[in-house]
Design an enzyme around this catalytic site. Sequence first.
Site, PDB file in Angstrom:
ATOM      1  CB  CYS A  71      -1.051  -0.008   1.158  1.00 18.44           C
ATOM      2  SG  CYS A  71      -2.084  -1.187   1.522  1.00 18.44           S
ATOM      3  CB  SER A 116      -3.222 -11.373   1.760  1.00 19.48           C
ATOM      4  OG  SER A 116      -3.781 -12.524   2.598  1.00 19.48           O
ATOM      5  CB  CYS A 155      -3.375  -1.091   5.320  1.00 18.37           C
ATOM      6  SG  CYS A 155      -1.676  -1.689   4.810  1.00 18.37           S
ATOM      7  CG  HIS A 192     -10.383 -11.743   5.063  1.00 17.63           C
ATOM      8  ND1 HIS A 192     -10.973 -10.667   4.630  1.00 17.63           N
ATOM      9  CD2 HIS A 192     -11.179 -12.890   4.409  1.00 17.63           C
ATOM     10  CE1 HIS A 192     -11.514 -11.040   3.331  1.00 17.63           C
ATOM     11  NE2 HIS A 192     -11.828 -12.273   3.528  1.00 17.63           N
ATOM     12  CB  CYS A 193     -14.797 -13.192   9.231  1.00 14.61           C
ATOM     13  SG  CYS A 193     -16.070 -14.350   9.608  1.00 14.61           S
TER      14      CYS A 193
END
Length: 373
Positions: A128, A140, A145, A152-153
């Site tokens: 970024c 990722s 960011c 991350h779900c």
Amino acid sequence: MAPSHVLKCCQKVLAWVPVAFIALVVAWSYYAYVVELCVFTISSTAEKVVYLVVFHLSFVMFVWSYWKTIFTSPASPSNEFCLSKADKEQYEKEERPESQQEILRRAAKDLPIYTTTASRAIRYCDRCQLIKPDRCHHCSACDICVLKMDHHCPWVNNCVGFSNYKFFLLFLMYSLLYCLFVAATVLQYFIKFWTNELPDTHAKFHVLFLFFVAAMFFISILSLFSYHCWLVGKNRSTIETFRAPTFRNGPDKNGFSLGCSKNLREVFGDEKKYWLLPIFTSLGDGCNFPTRLVIMDPEQLTVSSQNEPAKSSGTNQSFPTRPLSESQNRLLASDSQWVESGPEEENVKSGSLHRNSSMTLWFCLWWVFPFFV
């Protein structure tokens, strides 16, 4: 080989499969409960009305919080954390890591940054091209960011972070209550169908599976919800649980904890009337956070600096002092001994925030019933 953009499109489509699965299960549970159970199975009108009213209240809050968790965009760092054009060009030309770090230190001198990497380097995202604020990490999957990133779900196809962490907690709570209510009210009819006390109709299979699915999801969500209640009480993210943030005095897993009550307010806000609603009320801007630090005696600072030269030598970069936002000042207002780390405080030691195991259980109960405390 397929072009990279085609693969990315396929990944984006496949990422919605878990969400579509949850949506189908929820839609079927609605049909099974409202139509098959309440309309075709329950004979008492009063019981039907009570069940339907409570069911729809829990259903609406569950779907609302789930929707907000999915479609609230993850918050990203503001432009002030991006390098200027000149600094970026100079950074890319430099080949030595020491020179690159010197450029980053100059750029970060006026930023509210108090954590570094484990090697005492400025946290910089090459992808970024920005200096990472405290508690910010690169995802990722989202390729950005994310401020105060937790994880991350895949079940919401979104990053859980500063902008939607409250919604995620409410989603877990309301899904837990939804499953509990469905399982509890279906249980008696599940037993009657199992013992052949009710006629053998097509509603039988819906009721049987409804109980099993609700009970299964309740058990699985309960552990996850309890874990995140513990995280809120400690003011930690899932990432920080496995890798403690590094401050000037070293890694400190409790560095951002202000005490159970203030940690709770940092996520849910100052007004309790909004705590159970999936609307954004979290305090702060997600870029800087108050830390709980205890000022040591000057003589202890001198002794500490003499006994730990190696630790001091690793913290020669400047850590700017920056005024807290209004919400953060409210969090620290009642405790004058808690301060943000500044350049002159080279060897401050983080305060002890350890609680015994009974506090965790107390907090879980208090969080579920905040208006009764």
